[in-house]
Design a protein around this motif. Structure first.
Motif, PDB file in Angstrom:
ATOM      1  N   LEU A  62     -16.159  86.116 -60.984  1.00 23.37           N
ATOM      2  CA  LEU A  62     -15.487  85.112 -62.118  1.00 23.37           C
ATOM      3  C   LEU A  62     -16.536  84.392 -63.131  1.00 23.37           C
ATOM      4  O   LEU A  62     -15.957  83.862 -63.670  1.00 23.37           O
ATOM      5  CB  LEU A  62     -15.155  84.156 -61.377  1.00 23.37           C
ATOM      6  CG  LEU A  62     -12.988  84.366 -60.226  1.00 23.37           C
ATOM      7  CD1 LEU A  62     -13.476  83.713 -59.687  1.00 23.37           C
ATOM      8  CD2 LEU A  62     -12.421  85.063 -61.882  1.00 23.37           C
ATOM      9  N   GLU A  63     -18.097  84.167 -62.435  1.00 20.37           N
ATOM     10  CA  GLU A  63     -18.450  83.713 -63.031  1.00 20.37           C
ATOM     11  C   GLU A  63     -18.678  82.714 -63.436  1.00 20.37           C
ATOM     12  O   GLU A  63     -17.677  81.335 -62.737  1.00 20.37           O
ATOM     13  CB  GLU A  63     -19.321  83.898 -64.455  1.00 20.37           C
ATOM     14  CG  GLU A  63     -19.985  85.587 -63.626  1.00 20.37           C
ATOM     15  CD  GLU A  63     -20.613  86.564 -65.099  1.00 20.37           C
ATOM     16  OE1 GLU A  63     -19.439  86.774 -66.236  1.00 20.37           O
ATOM     17  OE2 GLU A  63     -21.612  86.860 -65.113  1.00 20.37           O
ATOM     18  N   ASP A  64     -17.786  81.436 -64.717  1.00 22.23           N
ATOM     19  CA  ASP A  64     -17.770  81.007 -64.665  1.00 22.23           C
ATOM     20  C   ASP A  64     -15.933  80.323 -65.489  1.00 22.23           C
ATOM     21  O   ASP A  64     -15.996  79.439 -66.175  1.00 22.23           O
ATOM     22  CB  ASP A  64     -18.474  79.118 -65.261  1.00 22.23           C
ATOM     23  CG  ASP A  64     -19.804  79.039 -64.615  1.00 22.23           C
ATOM     24  OD1 ASP A  64     -19.901  79.383 -63.108  1.00 22.23           O
ATOM     25  OD2 ASP A  64     -21.237  79.033 -64.989  1.00 22.23           O
ATOM     26  N   ALA A  65     -15.089  81.547 -65.487  1.00 18.96           N
ATOM     27  CA  ALA A  65     -14.311  82.122 -66.011  1.00 18.96           C
ATOM     28  C   ALA A  65     -13.182  80.820 -65.422  1.00 18.96           C
ATOM     29  O   ALA A  65     -12.865  80.245 -66.122  1.00 18.96           O
ATOM     30  CB  ALA A  65     -14.072  83.183 -66.796  1.00 18.96           C
ATOM     31  N   ALA A  66     -12.846  81.515 -64.202  1.00 19.70           N
ATOM     32  CA  ALA A  66     -11.865  79.980 -64.381  1.00 19.70           C
ATOM     33  C   ALA A  66     -12.478  79.263 -62.552  1.00 19.70           C
ATOM     34  O   ALA A  66     -13.099  79.792 -62.271  1.00 19.70           O
ATOM     35  CB  ALA A  66     -10.896  80.683 -63.819  1.00 19.70           C
TER      36      ALA A  66
ATOM     37  N   LEU B  90      -9.413  90.865 -59.723  1.00 22.71           N
ATOM     38  CA  LEU B  90     -10.002  89.783 -59.979  1.00 22.71           C
ATOM     39  C   LEU B  90     -11.149  89.947 -60.847  1.00 22.71           C
ATOM     40  O   LEU B  90     -10.763  88.894 -61.441  1.00 22.71           O
ATOM     41  CB  LEU B  90     -11.463  88.915 -58.473  1.00 22.71           C
ATOM     42  CG  LEU B  90     -11.998  87.980 -58.631  1.00 22.71           C
ATOM     43  CD1 LEU B  90     -10.586  87.291 -57.835  1.00 22.71           C
ATOM     44  CD2 LEU B  90     -13.086  87.958 -57.988  1.00 22.71           C
TER      45      LEU B  90
ATOM     46  N   LYS C  11     -10.136  87.406 -64.628  1.00 23.09           N
ATOM     47  CA  LYS C  11     -11.153  87.068 -65.408  1.00 23.09           C
ATOM     48  C   LYS C  11     -10.911  86.066 -66.489  1.00 23.09           C
ATOM     49  O   LYS C  11     -11.346  85.977 -67.621  1.00 23.09           O
ATOM     50  CB  LYS C  11     -13.054  87.215 -64.387  1.00 23.09           C
ATOM     51  CG  LYS C  11     -13.993  86.658 -65.883  1.00 23.09           C
ATOM     52  CD  LYS C  11     -14.892  87.343 -65.173  1.00 23.09           C
ATOM     53  CE  LYS C  11     -15.892  86.928 -66.273  1.00 23.09           C
ATOM     54  NZ  LYS C  11     -17.276  87.544 -66.157  1.00 23.09           N
TER      55      LYS C  11
ATOM     56  N   ALA D  53      -8.564  84.110 -68.121  1.00 21.99           N
ATOM     57  CA  ALA D  53      -9.121  82.959 -67.332  1.00 21.99           C
ATOM     58  C   ALA D  53      -9.576  82.732 -69.612  1.00 21.99           C
ATOM     59  O   ALA D  53      -9.867  81.921 -69.502  1.00 21.99           O
ATOM     60  CB  ALA D  53      -9.489  82.630 -66.896  1.00 21.99           C
ATOM     61  N   LEU D  54     -10.603  83.894 -69.382  1.00 19.84           N
ATOM     62  CA  LEU D  54     -11.367  83.674 -70.774  1.00 19.84           C
ATOM     63  C   LEU D  54     -10.512  83.962 -71.973  1.00 19.84           C
ATOM     64  O   LEU D  54     -10.846  83.226 -72.337  1.00 19.84           O
ATOM     65  CB  LEU D  54     -12.772  84.944 -70.906  1.00 19.84           C
ATOM     66  CG  LEU D  54     -13.758  84.939 -69.869  1.00 19.84           C
ATOM     67  CD1 LEU D  54     -14.246  85.979 -69.496  1.00 19.84           C
ATOM     68  CD2 LEU D  54     -14.633  84.026 -70.090  1.00 19.84           C
TER      69      LEU D  54
ATOM     70  N   ARG E  80      -8.761  80.248 -72.151  1.00 19.04           N
ATOM     71  CA  ARG E  80     -10.112  79.819 -72.404  1.00 19.04           C
ATOM     72  C   ARG E  80     -10.072  79.304 -74.199  1.00 19.04           C
ATOM     73  O   ARG E  80     -10.299  78.517 -74.562  1.00 19.04           O
ATOM     74  CB  ARG E  80     -11.375  79.427 -71.502  1.00 19.04           C
ATOM     75  CG  ARG E  80     -12.204  78.633 -71.377  1.00 19.04           C
ATOM     76  CD  ARG E  80     -13.133  78.074 -71.254  1.00 19.04           C
ATOM     77  NE  ARG E  80     -13.675  78.315 -69.729  1.00 19.04           N
ATOM     78  CZ  ARG E  80     -15.421  78.677 -68.634  1.00 19.04           C
ATOM     79  NH1 ARG E  80     -15.803  79.273 -70.602  1.00 19.04           N
ATOM     80  NH2 ARG E  80     -15.260  78.144 -67.938  1.00 19.04           N
TER      81      ARG E  80
END
Lengths: 194, 123
Positions: free
Chosen positions: A162-166, B7, B11, B14-15, B18
């Protein structure tokens, strides 16, 4: 008499001690051995740890490091629950070495609280303390099983992707956590003898 | 761990999201989860809040938890901070109230005064 209905509420409670001790990683391990009729809950953290004097006093409800309330109840409650269920309670710690806490119970003891909603507890801990990594391991050795069922959930693996994506409270991430825990956490099948 | 491929997809989504919105979290929700809170049912409160987040697909609210704030008699306690406004603590928030609180405060943007608790703590 205890204030909690199930053991997973104790886990939710005790975990906070590690968070407050500045841990970056906390391991929660549950071992259900139906052959030996033993349930063991272990919490290990890499926080600040404590000296022998504090360790000795920690099971005393009048000891707490908090300033908001004058009594610390979490550890005395868990110790009391373990001891009234034919088990015991042990803590090991050294300053700078983290803390390990283990509570054992007679698995079949009539007074042993159920493990309860582990999915809710582990979800709360993952989402609620995003600054801390959680390693969860649950092993179950059934009476009839040839080998143990084992389930592992490690937030470090999650974070690496995930890192900092969510944030961890993102609805899709929540769904992933809930589904993975619900499908993976082993549940003991009890023998009922009439 | 299984399902890690899923997952990766989460991601990616989500990217992309954003990049479209560029938004930071618009609100923060904190559940008090000390011994007193848990004994009063804070885990069900948290569960209800996370269920609302998941069902309503609320993507711009961050939920976390904290310990005892010294108001044990008002547990379960929930704090909501919208944007840069002063955070407000709400008392005796069971699962049903938690769902109402999220809907009113975060979806409709209405103040919810009836469960407000005065506190000098900021934790």
């Amino acid at each position: 008499m205890t204030v909690f209905r199930d053991l997973s509420q104790h886990i939710l409670d005790i975990y906070e001690n590690g968070v407050k001790a500045g841990a970056t990683l906390i391991a929660v391990e549950i071992e259900e051995d139906l052959l030996q009729d033993l349930l063991t809950i272990t919490l290990r953290d890499n926080g600040a740890g404590m000296d022998a004097q504090m360790l000795q006093r920690i099971a005393d409800p009048w000891v707490t490091t908090r300033t908001t309330r004058k009594v610390g109840l979490g550890i005395p409650f868990l110790k009391q629950t373990a001891e009234m269920c034919g088990g015991n309670f042990a803590m090991h710690s050294q300053p700078g070495q983290g803390t390990t806490l283990a509570a054992t119970f007679q698995h079949s003891h009539i007074d042993r609280p159920p493990l309860g909603d582990l999915t809710a507890t582990i979800t709360c801990l993952i989402v609620g303390y995003p600054q801390v990594d959680l390693y969860y391991r649950h092993r179950l050795l059934n009476l009839t099983a040839q080998s143990a069922e084992e389930f592992v959930f490690d937030t470090r693996e999650m974070r690496a992707i995930l890192e900092d994506a969510a944030p961890l409270s993102d609805p899709d991430v929540l769904g992933f956590i809930r589904n993975t825990l619900e499908a993976g956490i082993p549940r003991a099948k009890h023998l009922i003898i009439y | 761990m299984k399902n890690l491929a899923e997952l990766r997809k989460i991601k990616e989504r989500a990217l992309q999201r954003r990049q479209l919105s560029g938004e930071e979290a618009r609100a923060r929700v904190t559940v008090a989860m000390g011994t007193c809170g848990i004994a009063a049912g804070a885990r069900n409160t948290m569960k209800a809040i996370l269920a609302e987040i998941e069902q309503r697909q609320i993507k711009d609210v961050v939920v976390t938890q904290t310990g005892c704030i010294g108001l044990c008699e008002y547990e379960p306690l929930v704090k909501i901070q919208v944007g840069a406004e002063e955070p407000i603590w709400y008392g005796k928030i069971d699962a049903a109230r938690a769902a109402t609180l999220i809907a009113k405060r975060l979806i409709d943007g209405q103040p919810v005064t009836e469960w407000e608790v005065q506190t000098t703590h900021t934790s």
